[in-house]
Design an enzyme around this catalytic site. Structure first.
Site, PDB file in Angstrom:
ATOM      1  N   HIS A 119       0.814  -1.212   0.000  1.00  0.00           N
ATOM      2  CA  HIS A 119       0.000   0.000   0.000  1.00  0.00           C
ATOM      3  C   HIS A 119       0.852   1.267   0.000  1.00  0.00           C
ATOM      4  O   HIS A 119       0.364   2.346  -0.343  1.00  0.00           O
ATOM      5  CB  HIS A 119      -0.988  -0.003   1.179  1.00  0.00           C
ATOM      6  CG  HIS A 119      -0.380   0.297   2.519  1.00  0.00           C
ATOM      7  ND1 HIS A 119      -0.079  -0.674   3.444  1.00  0.00           N
ATOM      8  CD2 HIS A 119      -0.022   1.466   3.089  1.00  0.00           C
ATOM      9  CE1 HIS A 119       0.426  -0.120   4.525  1.00  0.00           C
ATOM     10  NE2 HIS A 119       0.474   1.176   4.333  1.00  0.00           N
ATOM     11  N   ASP A 149       0.050  -7.631   1.487  1.00  0.00           N
ATOM     12  CA  ASP A 149       0.521  -6.249   1.570  1.00  0.00           C
ATOM     13  C   ASP A 149       2.045  -6.162   1.602  1.00  0.00           C
ATOM     14  O   ASP A 149       2.618  -5.367   2.348  1.00  0.00           O
ATOM     15  CB  ASP A 149      -0.071  -5.541   2.793  1.00  0.00           C
ATOM     16  CG  ASP A 149      -0.013  -4.016   2.660  1.00  0.00           C
ATOM     17  OD1 ASP A 149       0.163  -3.535   1.523  1.00  0.00           O
ATOM     18  OD2 ASP A 149      -0.115  -3.329   3.688  1.00  0.00           O
ATOM     19  N   SER A 224       4.826   2.444   8.247  1.00  0.00           N
ATOM     20  CA  SER A 224       4.380   1.279   7.481  1.00  0.00           C
ATOM     21  C   SER A 224       5.513   0.784   6.588  1.00  0.00           C
ATOM     22  O   SER A 224       6.149   1.567   5.886  1.00  0.00           O
ATOM     23  CB  SER A 224       3.177   1.633   6.607  1.00  0.00           C
ATOM     24  OG  SER A 224       2.036   1.862   7.382  1.00  0.00           O
TER      25      SER A 224
END
Length: 464
Positions: A119, A149, A224
């Site tokens: 993402h 992901d 992230s």
């Protein structure tokens, strides 16, 4: 006076004899032992004080120093042509670059392979990577695994600091971990916490089961794709998500286990895509309701509701109604335990499955088969590769078969068994084509599905 002197000498001699006896029987290296008299009634709270020393004063400095240079900043940059607004047109701006998003990444090899979240780089025209020493590189996207992901990048560099993989199957509840990130304007950041849970599934609805490591180490936006490491400085997870109503950290953070990440990276590097092995069962975690409904003695494990025809599970002898309790040396308490371990394996790998069948344990060796099922959750359909006989029956040279509907409002009697020939006007030959088309489409785009119904007529359905 004479009597007093005699008494003083006797006292001194007595003291010397007593001290000498103590030294003789106790010894110079012994410690005094205290014996507590036994009570006739147990009026105290039982306690067990082991000799193990827990790491309340654990030193994280070495792990932090060894990992901060292995974590990078990742920029998702969009390159656009022409003005993007009326103000650009007025000012004469004909094109340029714009930041779409940013996160962190982990260097996993000295020659520049980097793992981050999908993402973070999704939809990027260009990806920039900035090292901890402020050197900036343009990165190539080698491959992605959207369902987990994970994305693999490559920069043209050598002799980089990197973080070695650890074994995420060995992480323990309460174990200290560090979350290492490189957000946009803070450079390297390190936070500490413990492993709060393993094999955590965040899905609320009927979707692909997940298996995350949960930690209370602080992870905020910009982190992230960063590293979750143990106190040895080994990579045990890729930080991916937080649970928060505000968007900021509140104590619940999640990471993709390193064993799953490593397998994805090796698959992309060797095969160009992710090799998905499956047991070949459908089922779910045992709940009190399920245990009562199916008359099960077990209160934990995975209940086998269906065995796929021709799968490794069927060939090994797994049957409907079995309860899976262990795979290799991994205890299976819930469905995410099973999927988390299987996701670290490939087709043709063999696993030892322990099942309960009518109260008796059975050990079965299962050879995993290639995944030939793909869930298109956005339209509520599950598809599988069609056999040549099925394609001939519908008089079509290509397509995939609808194997199941995932939404109660879809007419399963009419759809299941029919053949999808194209999605968004792109021909599909197998589930890999379906996955590629769905991964490359923009979220705002409609989904147009062309299929052949049971009467042999071509139909088109649009999902908006």
């Amino acid at each position: 006076m004479k009597n007093f002197t005699s008494l003083l000498i006797a006292s001194i001699l007595g003291g010397i004899l007593t001290l000498g006896s103590y030294k003789l029987f106790i010894g110079p290296d012994s410690q005094p032992q205290f014996i507590q008299e036994e009570s006739s009634s147990q009026d105290f709270i039982p306690a067990n004080y082991s000799s193990r020393i827990y790491g309340t004063n654990a030193d994280f400095t070495e792990a932090a120093e060894n990992t901060v240079n292995g974590v990078v900043h990742v920029k998702n940059v969009a390159v656009y042509q022409g003005p993007r607004s009326i103000w650009d047109l007025y000012r004469g701006n004909e094109g340029g670059r714009a930041l779409q998003g940013a996160g962190s990444g982990v260097i996993i090899s000295p020659d520049g392979y980097i793992v981050t979240n999908n993402h973070v780089i999704k939809g990027a025209s260009e990806v920039e990577v900035t090292l901890n020493n402020n050197q900036t590189y343009t990165a190539e996207i080698i491959g992605v695994a959207e369902s987990t992901d994970i994305a693999l990048l490559k920069i043209d560099a050598e002799d980089l600091d990197y973080i070695p993989f650890g074994d995420s199957n060995n992480v323990r509840l309460g174990e200290w971990v560090l979350a290492v990130g490189n957000p946009f304007n803070l450079k390297s950041t390190v936070t500490a916490g413990i492993i709060s849970a393993t094999a955590r599934d965040l899905n609320t609805y009927d979707a692909t089961p997940q298996s995350f490591i949960q930690t209370d180490a602080a992870i905020n936006p910009g982190n992230s794709g960063g590293a979750l490491v143990n106190i040895k400085g080994e990579l045990v997870g890729i930080n991916t998500a937080i649970t928060s109503q505000t968007g900021s950290y509140i104590g619940y953070a999640f990471a993709v286990p390193s064993n799953i990440t490593r397998k994805i990276v090796e698959d992309i590097m060797e095969y160009g895509d992710v090799q998905k092995g499956i047991l070949g069962i459908r089922g779910g975690s045992i709940t009190p309701t399920a245990a009562e409904e199916f008359g099960l003695d077990a209160t934990q494990g995975v209940y086998v509701a269906e065995v796929t025809s021709g799968s490794g599970a069927e060939k090994a002898g797994i049957k409907e109604g079995d309860v899976i309790r262990q795979i290799d040396n991994i205890t299976i308490n819930k469905f995410s335990d099973l999927t988390g371990y299987i996701n670290s394996k490939r087709p043709d790998d063999e696993v030892r499955v322990t099942v309960l069948r009518k109260g008796k344990k059975r050990n079965l060796n299962v050879r995993l088969t290639k995944n030939e099922i793909y869930r298109v959750d956005s339209i509520g359909l599950e598809v599988t590769n069609a056999t040549q006989e099925e394609l001939d029956a519908y008089n079509t040279p290509n397509g995939v078969k609808i194997s199941r509907t995932l939404m109660s409002n879809l007419p399963s009697e009419e759809l299941v068994g029919t053949i999808i020939t194209a999605i968004n006007n792109q021909k599909v030959n197998n589930i890999e084509d379906v996955e590629r088309i769905m991964n490359n489409r923009k979220a705002s785009e409609s989904i147009v599905v062309s299929f052949i119904d049971r009467n042999g007529e071509k139909q088109r359905v649009v999902w908006r």
